[in-house]
Design an enzyme around this catalytic site. Structure first.
Site, PDB file in Angstrom:
ATOM      1  N   SER A  46       7.008  19.246 -14.200  1.00  0.00           N
ATOM      2  CA  SER A  46       6.133  18.485 -14.671  1.00  0.00           C
ATOM      3  C   SER A  46       5.927  18.919 -16.282  1.00  0.00           C
ATOM      4  CB  SER A  46       4.677  18.554 -14.003  1.00  0.00           C
ATOM      5  OG  SER A  46       3.626  17.896 -14.753  1.00  0.00           O
ATOM      6  N   ASN A  79       5.830  24.175 -13.034  1.00  0.00           N
ATOM      7  CA  ASN A  79       4.862  23.818 -11.784  1.00  0.00           C
ATOM      8  C   ASN A  79       4.609  22.500 -11.811  1.00  0.00           C
ATOM      9  OD1 ASN A  79       4.376  26.592 -11.062  1.00  0.00           O
ATOM     10  ND2 ASN A  79       3.265  26.876 -12.959  1.00  0.00           N
ATOM     11  N   LYS A 137       0.768  -1.137  -0.024  1.00  0.00           N
ATOM     12  CA  LYS A 137      -0.138  -0.092   0.002  1.00  0.00           C
ATOM     13  C   LYS A 137       0.783   1.127   0.097  1.00  0.00           C
ATOM     14  CE  LYS A 137      -3.797  -0.299   2.353  1.00  0.00           C
ATOM     15  NZ  LYS A 137      -4.720  -0.217   3.347  1.00  0.00           N
ATOM     16  N   SER A 155       5.742  21.450 -32.617  1.00  0.00           N
ATOM     17  CA  SER A 155       6.475  21.434 -31.289  1.00  0.00           C
ATOM     18  C   SER A 155       7.745  20.682 -31.517  1.00  0.00           C
ATOM     19  CB  SER A 155       5.392  20.941 -30.085  1.00  0.00           C
ATOM     20  OG  SER A 155       6.152  20.661 -29.106  1.00  0.00           O
ATOM     21  N   ASP A 201      -1.075  22.113 -23.975  1.00  0.00           N
ATOM     22  CA  ASP A 201      -2.111  23.089 -23.973  1.00  0.00           C
ATOM     23  C   ASP A 201      -1.964  24.456 -23.527  1.00  0.00           C
ATOM     24  OD1 ASP A 201      -3.753  20.579 -24.469  1.00  0.00           O
ATOM     25  OD2 ASP A 201      -4.012  20.137 -22.243  1.00  0.00           O
ATOM     26  N   PRO A 243      12.176  19.962 -26.431  1.00  0.00           N
ATOM     27  CA  PRO A 243      13.221  20.781 -25.701  1.00  0.00           C
ATOM     28  C   PRO A 243      13.847  21.948 -26.761  1.00  0.00           C
ATOM     29  CG  PRO A 243      14.093  18.653 -26.157  1.00  0.00           C
ATOM     30  CD  PRO A 243      12.576  18.396 -26.298  1.00  0.00           C
TER      31      PRO A 243
END
Length: 310
Positions: free
Chosen positions: A250, A289, A29, A224, A256, A227
């Site tokens: 992240s 962020n 767990k 896109s 988006d 990097p």
């Protein structure tokens, strides 16, 4: 209903959950921190990005079950105008977890529930009733939606003279390009598939994008480059912007955020060079962020200013 210059469409939104844990051990767990909840899905994220830049948009998305209601509450808390199209299937969830011991990020996504033909028609009727200057359709398609669903949206946009921006991939994108759209944002791998080649080198990207433009698939192709940054291509121009070097936490929502920056800049009649700068700035700022938080305006503005000299 109030008219909006920008309308975003998300047919397969998600209730995003993100958390932290320490140590991934099979069959044990795993204790996690209290989760952060965010409204997610391509178009919703674009609307959130536009809002953070001081713009306004109408977010159109499907909503089903308790998770759908929670999604609506989260969109409302962002002060984003929205129109929820009710569906029977519960809105899906996605899960992002970061192992603090290794800083590794694990991303789990579920497929969207089945959309009936009646619900599909309701989405299209909702879009038909709107007449925005910019129409943004983003994200994957749910079960039950045919691969020509975005093509149908392209036909609606053409009739209403809306500038359609599509951010998706595969067959759904190919079929929309048969009608013709205003802008697409593939990565290099997706662009290669669109023109029927196995791979593309960076120096081949400009010519590949122009192939799509020449046949009337799109007026603008933003590629896109990961990097390396991004390039905006039209029939007679090519604008490249490098990605700034930032501390990445992240990559969730970075694409988006880039689209949000681009659409907002287009709606503000910015030059194409500024448009792609804002896109790269917002996309890069989002990686600073954790989890699914997108970007902070001050980070995006600072990166945009830095990119002016590049």
């Amino acid at each position: 209903m109030k008219s909006f210059d920008i309308v975003t469409i998300t047919v397969n939104p998600a209730l995003d959950k993100s958390t932290h844990f320490k140590g991934l051990v099979a069959e044990q767990k795993i204790r996690c921190d209290e989760p952060r909840l965010d409204a997610g899905g391509g178009g919703i994220n674009v609307s959130k990005a536009i809002s953070r830049l001081g713009g306004t948009s109408l977010a159109v998305f499907t909503s089903g079950g308790p998770t759908g209601k929670m999604l609506e509450e989260l969109v409302s808390k962002e002060s984003i105008a929205y129109k929820a199209v009710e569906v029977q299937s519960w809105t899906r969830e996605s899960f992002v977890a970061v192992d603090d011991n290794t800083n590794s990020q694990y991303r789990f996504g579920f497929t969207g529930g089945k959309i009936s033909e009646e619900e599909s028609n309701s989405i299209l009727e909702t879009i038909t009733a709107l007449s925005p200057k910019f129409l943004l359709a983003s994200g994957s398609l749910n079960q039950g939606l045919s691969t020509d669903f975005y093509r149908k949206i392209a036909e609606i946009a053409k009739k209403s003279n809306a500038k359609l921006i599509i951010d998706t991939s595969g067959e759904a994108l190919k079929k929309a390009l048969e009608v013709g759209v205003y802008m697409i944002k593939p990565n290099v791998g997706e662009l290669a598939k669109l023109i029927g080649v196995e791979r593309l080198e960076l120096e081949e990207v400009n010519e590949a994008a122009k192939q799509i433009i020449t046949i009337g698939g799109a007026e603008i192709v933003v590629v896109s480059l990961g990097p390396q940054g991004a390039v905006l291509v039209t029939k007679d121009s090519c604008q490249f912007v490098p990605a700034p070097n930032v501390a990445k936490k992240s990559t969730v929502g970075a694409g988006d955020s880039m689209v949000g920056g681009i659409v907002w800049a287009l709606s503000q009649n910015k030059s194409l060079k500024e448009v792609i700068r804002w896109g790269v700035a917002c996309g890069s700022a989002a990686t600073m962020n954790e989890g699914t938080q997108l970007f902070k305006y001050e980070d995006a503005k600072r990166l945009f200013d830095w990119l002016k000299d590049k």
